[in-house]
Design a protein around this motif. Sequence first.
Motif, PDB file in Angstrom:
ATOM      1  N   LYS A 101     -24.154 -14.628  -1.226  1.00 52.98           N
ATOM      2  CA  LYS A 101     -24.158 -14.568  -0.747  1.00 52.98           C
ATOM      3  C   LYS A 101     -23.627 -16.198  -0.105  1.00 52.98           C
ATOM      4  O   LYS A 101     -23.389 -17.206   0.829  1.00 52.98           O
ATOM      5  CB  LYS A 101     -25.730 -15.462  -0.151  1.00 52.98           C
ATOM      6  N   ARG A 102     -22.776 -16.671  -0.978  1.00 54.77           N
ATOM      7  CA  ARG A 102     -22.307 -17.324  -0.187  1.00 54.77           C
ATOM      8  C   ARG A 102     -20.321 -17.128   0.014  1.00 54.77           C
ATOM      9  O   ARG A 102     -20.499 -15.981   1.099  1.00 54.77           O
ATOM     10  CB  ARG A 102     -21.144 -18.038  -1.524  1.00 54.77           C
ATOM     11  N   ARG A 103     -20.144 -18.174   1.096  1.00 57.40           N
ATOM     12  CA  ARG A 103     -19.147 -18.023   2.499  1.00 57.40           C
ATOM     13  C   ARG A 103     -18.064 -17.905   2.191  1.00 57.40           C
ATOM     14  O   ARG A 103     -16.952 -18.675   1.455  1.00 57.40           O
ATOM     15  CB  ARG A 103     -20.024 -19.046   3.400  1.00 57.40           C
ATOM     16  N   LEU A 104     -16.829 -16.922   3.168  1.00 59.72           N
ATOM     17  CA  LEU A 104     -15.725 -17.380   3.516  1.00 59.72           C
ATOM     18  C   LEU A 104     -15.346 -17.640   4.600  1.00 59.72           C
ATOM     19  O   LEU A 104     -16.082 -17.475   5.578  1.00 59.72           O
ATOM     20  CB  LEU A 104     -14.974 -16.315   3.698  1.00 59.72           C
TER      21      LEU A 104
ATOM     22  N   THR B  38     -20.047 -10.116   5.656  1.00 61.73           N
ATOM     23  CA  THR B  38     -20.737 -10.067   7.067  1.00 61.73           C
ATOM     24  C   THR B  38     -20.530 -11.305   8.344  1.00 61.73           C
ATOM     25  O   THR B  38     -20.731 -12.139   7.481  1.00 61.73           O
ATOM     26  CB  THR B  38     -22.409 -10.173   6.722  1.00 61.73           C
ATOM     27  N   PRO B  39     -20.506 -10.985   9.486  1.00 61.01           N
ATOM     28  CA  PRO B  39     -19.683 -11.655  10.668  1.00 61.01           C
ATOM     29  C   PRO B  39     -20.757 -13.334  10.545  1.00 61.01           C
ATOM     30  O   PRO B  39     -21.651 -12.678  10.956  1.00 61.01           O
ATOM     31  CB  PRO B  39     -19.105 -11.122  11.566  1.00 61.01           C
TER      32      PRO B  39
ATOM     33  N   TYR C 256     -17.520 -15.765   7.282  1.00 60.71           N
ATOM     34  CA  TYR C 256     -18.329 -14.911   7.196  1.00 60.71           C
ATOM     35  C   TYR C 256     -18.979 -15.274   5.981  1.00 60.71           C
ATOM     36  O   TYR C 256     -18.592 -16.014   5.094  1.00 60.71           O
ATOM     37  CB  TYR C 256     -17.288 -13.442   6.848  1.00 60.71           C
ATOM     38  N   GLU C 257     -20.024 -14.366   5.082  1.00 59.87           N
ATOM     39  CA  GLU C 257     -20.646 -14.446   4.317  1.00 59.87           C
ATOM     40  C   GLU C 257     -21.036 -12.658   3.248  1.00 59.87           C
ATOM     41  O   GLU C 257     -20.954 -12.345   3.851  1.00 59.87           O
ATOM     42  CB  GLU C 257     -22.417 -14.292   4.698  1.00 59.87           C
ATOM     43  N   ARG C 258     -20.267 -13.315   1.651  1.00 60.07           N
ATOM     44  CA  ARG C 258     -20.541 -12.095   1.205  1.00 60.07           C
ATOM     45  C   ARG C 258     -21.946 -11.579   0.892  1.00 60.07           C
ATOM     46  O   ARG C 258     -22.592 -11.990   1.497  1.00 60.07           O
ATOM     47  CB  ARG C 258     -20.036 -12.827   0.602  1.00 60.07           C
ATOM     48  N   ARG C 259     -21.949 -10.220   1.305  1.00 61.90           N
ATOM     49  CA  ARG C 259     -23.149  -9.192   0.854  1.00 61.90           C
ATOM     50  C   ARG C 259     -22.907  -8.911  -0.613  1.00 61.90           C
ATOM     51  O   ARG C 259     -22.264  -8.929  -0.983  1.00 61.90           O
ATOM     52  CB  ARG C 259     -22.717  -7.602   1.432  1.00 61.90           C
TER      53      ARG C 259
END
Length: 254
Positions: free
Chosen positions: A131-134, A181-182, A251-254
Motif C-alpha cells: 500500500k505504499r506509493r510511487l 493502482t493509479p 500510483y499505489e502498490r497493490r
Amino acid sequence: MTLHRLAAQGYATAADAYEKGRPDYPRGAIELLRDTLRIDASSVVLDLGAGTGKLTRLLAPTGARLLALEPVEGMRRKLSQMVPSATLLDGVAEAIPLPEASVDAAVAAQSFHWFHGDLALAEIHRVLRPKRRLALLFNLRDERVDWVARISRVLDRHGRDAPTHRIGAWRRTFTETPRFTPLGEHEFTHAQELDLDGLLERVASISYIAALPLQERYAVLNEIRDLAATHPELSGKGAYLFPYRTLVACYERR
C-alpha cells in the motif's frame, strides 16, 4: 540488466552540464509528493535514476532517509557532492539492490522512460511495502512557446533512437500492470532562468546530444546560439525564462 546505450554514453560525460543546465521541480510538485506519498522523517524514500540529485535534494528537508539509485558513475559523483546526506546505490531500476518491502515511497524524476517498464515495476513492487506509493515526475518543455518548439525541432533531428517521455508511452506500462493502482496525474507550470551559457548547457545535458561526436555536438549548440541571437523573443536578452509543464503521476502498490 544494462543501461540504454544513449544514456550510458551521454550521461557518462554530461554530469556537469546536467547539473548546470537541468531545472529543478516546482514547490507545488514537491508538496504533492510529500502529501500523496506520505513522506516524513520516518520514511525511507527511493529515488530511481536519481541523476545529480535534482529531486533528491528537494526531498531532504522532509528528514526522510533518501536512497538514490543511479547507474552512471559520473552522475553518482556529482550527486554525492550535491546531496551528501543521501545513500547512493549503484544499479538500475530493473534490478534494485535492496531487500523486499524495505521502502516506504519511490520516485522517478525524468527517468522512467529509460526503464524497461514491466521489469522495473516488478522490482519497484518488490521493494515497496504494501500500500505504499510511487510517483513519476517529468519536466516537459512547453512547446506552446514558439522558441521552445523550435529548440525541440533541432533536438528531434538527433534523438530518434532515444526513449522520450514527451509522447507518454510510459503510461502503457501502467495500464497493463496488475501491480499498481493509479491515483491521478497533476500538472504544474514551472520556469528555469538561464543565461546563454545555461541555455547551451541545458541542450548539452540531453543524453543523445552529449553522445554525439564533438563536431556534431558543436553544430547543434551553434544552432541554439543562432536561435537565441535571432529569435524576436530571445535576441538582445541576457537571461531567458525556459518554460516547462511539470507532470506528476502517482500510483499505489497493490
